[in-house]
Design a protein around this motif. Structure first.
Motif, PDB file in Angstrom:
ATOM      1  N   ASP A  37       0.832  -1.207   0.000  1.00  0.00           N
ATOM      2  CA  ASP A  37       0.000   0.000   0.000  1.00  0.00           C
ATOM      3  C   ASP A  37       0.868   1.260   0.000  1.00  0.00           C
ATOM      4  O   ASP A  37       0.561   2.241  -0.692  1.00  0.00           O
ATOM      5  N   VAL A  38       1.942   1.229   0.782  1.00  0.00           N
ATOM      6  CA  VAL A  38       2.854   2.376   0.831  1.00  0.00           C
ATOM      7  C   VAL A  38       3.491   2.604  -0.537  1.00  0.00           C
ATOM      8  O   VAL A  38       3.595   3.743  -1.011  1.00  0.00           O
ATOM      9  N   LYS A  39       3.907   1.516  -1.181  1.00  0.00           N
ATOM     10  CA  LYS A  39       4.506   1.642  -2.525  1.00  0.00           C
ATOM     11  C   LYS A  39       3.499   2.228  -3.510  1.00  0.00           C
ATOM     12  O   LYS A  39       3.844   3.116  -4.298  1.00  0.00           O
ATOM     13  N   SER A  40       2.262   1.766  -3.442  1.00  0.00           N
ATOM     14  CA  SER A  40       1.223   2.280  -4.341  1.00  0.00           C
ATOM     15  C   SER A  40       0.952   3.752  -4.084  1.00  0.00           C
ATOM     16  O   SER A  40       0.770   4.540  -5.028  1.00  0.00           O
ATOM     17  N   GLU A  41       0.918   4.136  -2.817  1.00  0.00           N
ATOM     18  CA  GLU A  41       0.692   5.543  -2.468  1.00  0.00           C
ATOM     19  C   GLU A  41       1.808   6.427  -3.021  1.00  0.00           C
ATOM     20  O   GLU A  41       1.557   7.515  -3.546  1.00  0.00           O
ATOM     21  N   LEU A  42       3.051   5.942  -2.898  1.00  0.00           N
ATOM     22  CA  LEU A  42       4.178   6.733  -3.379  1.00  0.00           C
ATOM     23  C   LEU A  42       4.132   6.879  -4.896  1.00  0.00           C
ATOM     24  O   LEU A  42       4.396   7.966  -5.430  1.00  0.00           O
ATOM     25  N   ILE A  43       3.776   5.819  -5.597  1.00  0.00           N
ATOM     26  CA  ILE A  43       3.667   5.888  -7.055  1.00  0.00           C
ATOM     27  C   ILE A  43       2.538   6.829  -7.462  1.00  0.00           C
ATOM     28  O   ILE A  43       2.662   7.587  -8.438  1.00  0.00           O
ATOM     29  N   ASN A  44       1.439   6.829  -6.720  1.00  0.00           N
ATOM     30  CA  ASN A  44       0.345   7.771  -6.994  1.00  0.00           C
ATOM     31  C   ASN A  44       0.813   9.210  -6.829  1.00  0.00           C
ATOM     32  O   ASN A  44       0.451  10.098  -7.619  1.00  0.00           O
ATOM     33  N   MET A  45       1.624   9.440  -5.792  1.00  0.00           N
ATOM     34  CA  MET A  45       2.158  10.781  -5.579  1.00  0.00           C
ATOM     35  C   MET A  45       3.103  11.156  -6.720  1.00  0.00           C
ATOM     36  O   MET A  45       3.105  12.298  -7.194  1.00  0.00           O
ATOM     37  N   TRP A  46       3.914  10.196  -7.158  1.00  0.00           N
ATOM     38  CA  TRP A  46       4.814  10.399  -8.294  1.00  0.00           C
ATOM     39  C   TRP A  46       4.021  10.863  -9.512  1.00  0.00           C
ATOM     40  O   TRP A  46       4.397  11.823 -10.188  1.00  0.00           O
ATOM     41  N   ASP A  47       2.920  10.157  -9.792  1.00  0.00           N
ATOM     42  CA  ASP A  47       2.088  10.491 -10.954  1.00  0.00           C
ATOM     43  C   ASP A  47       1.510  11.896 -10.842  1.00  0.00           C
ATOM     44  O   ASP A  47       1.435  12.635 -11.832  1.00  0.00           O
ATOM     45  N   LEU A  48       1.103  12.258  -9.634  1.00  0.00           N
ATOM     46  CA  LEU A  48       0.541  13.586  -9.425  1.00  0.00           C
ATOM     47  C   LEU A  48       1.595  14.668  -9.655  1.00  0.00           C
ATOM     48  O   LEU A  48       1.334  15.665 -10.341  1.00  0.00           O
ATOM     49  N   VAL A  49       2.781  14.470  -9.106  1.00  0.00           N
ATOM     50  CA  VAL A  49       3.852  15.468  -9.265  1.00  0.00           C
ATOM     51  C   VAL A  49       4.290  15.547 -10.731  1.00  0.00           C
ATOM     52  O   VAL A  49       4.562  16.641 -11.249  1.00  0.00           O
ATOM     53  N   LEU A  50       4.333  14.409 -11.398  1.00  0.00           N
ATOM     54  CA  LEU A  50       4.672  14.395 -12.819  1.00  0.00           C
ATOM     55  C   LEU A  50       3.646  15.193 -13.621  1.00  0.00           C
ATOM     56  O   LEU A  50       3.998  15.961 -14.534  1.00  0.00           O
ATOM     57  N   LEU A  51       2.374  15.026 -13.277  1.00  0.00           N
ATOM     58  CA  LEU A  51       1.319  15.785 -13.941  1.00  0.00           C
ATOM     59  C   LEU A  51       1.471  17.283 -13.659  1.00  0.00           C
ATOM     60  O   LEU A  51       1.261  18.122 -14.547  1.00  0.00           O
TER      61      LEU A  51
END
Length: 217
Positions: free
Chosen positions: A10-24
């Motif tokens: 879950d932590v890994k998924s949350e971090l990747i979601n944050m990555w996607d948001l910052v990339l956007l």
């Protein structure tokens, strides 16, 4: 899958979601600069609050795992890396917000000739590409890809070094571009820091996967 494994995933998924948001956020900052789209730039500024909220949540989730499970070995390295990468992502989010504010504050559309001559467009594209590849390297534990970030960051550094001289030529020719030139230089400085943050992330990926510390080498 155990509860511990579920929470780690879950932590890994949350971090990747944050990555996607910052990339956007970065991509929208670039688009707003090229099109002088102040509404899009304001959207980037507003969404920075969401980035900050995600950072706090990920930190708390990591702290809870430390408290409940006392992880060791690669699990410990993973969580330590997540905490540092989380901070790096938040800083890149701040950079995107800062660039967006330069768009909102500028009274005139940036001169495309200056943007191209100063290397801003290439720098934006390279920054986004580097940052995207750190995400892939993290998700798939690809340390070979992570290691490519270091030399690619050098390219951003080189553009940054040459920016003053490249922009000065335009100012000498037309002093009326001084104000927008200062904004453009500020954007370049921020994009150079995207490279630095991405390099820090790459180091953390290598630390997590290979147990090698690259800092200060």
């Amino acid at each position: 899958m155990t509860q511990f494994e579920t929470e780690m995933q879950d932590v890994k998924s949350e971090l990747i979601n944050m990555w996607d948001l910052v990339l956007l956020q970065l991509s929208k900052a670039k688009e707003s600069m090229l099109n002088f789209d102040k509404d899009l730039a304001r959207e980037v500024v507003l969404k920075e609050k969401r980035v900050n909220a995600l950072e706090i949540k990920i930190d708390r989730d990591c702290e809870n795992i430390f408290a409940l499970y006392c992880p060791v070995a690669i699990d410990l390295r993973f969580l330590l890396a997540v905490l540092k990468i989380n901070n790096n992502l938040e800083r890149i989010g701040d950079i995107a917000e800062g660039i967006a504010k330069y768009i909102v504050d500028s009274p005139v559309k940036y001169n495309m000739e200056i943007l191209e001559a100063a290397g801003v467009i290439k720098m934006f594209e390279d920054s986004i590409s580097i940052f995207t590849d750190t995400r892939v390297a993290f998700e798939f534990e690809n340390t070979l890809l992570a290691r490519t970030i270091f030399s690619r960051d050098d390219i951003l550094d080189e553009i940054n070094k040459k920016a003053d001289d490249n922009i000065l030529k335009f100012i000498i020719k037309d002093p009326g571009v001084i104000k927008q030139s200062l904004y453009i230089l500020s954007i370049i400085r921020k994009l150079e820091r995207v490279g630095d943050q991405s390099k820090n992330i790459a180091e953390e990926i290598i630390f997590y996967v290979e147990a090698k510390v690259l800092k200060h080498q």
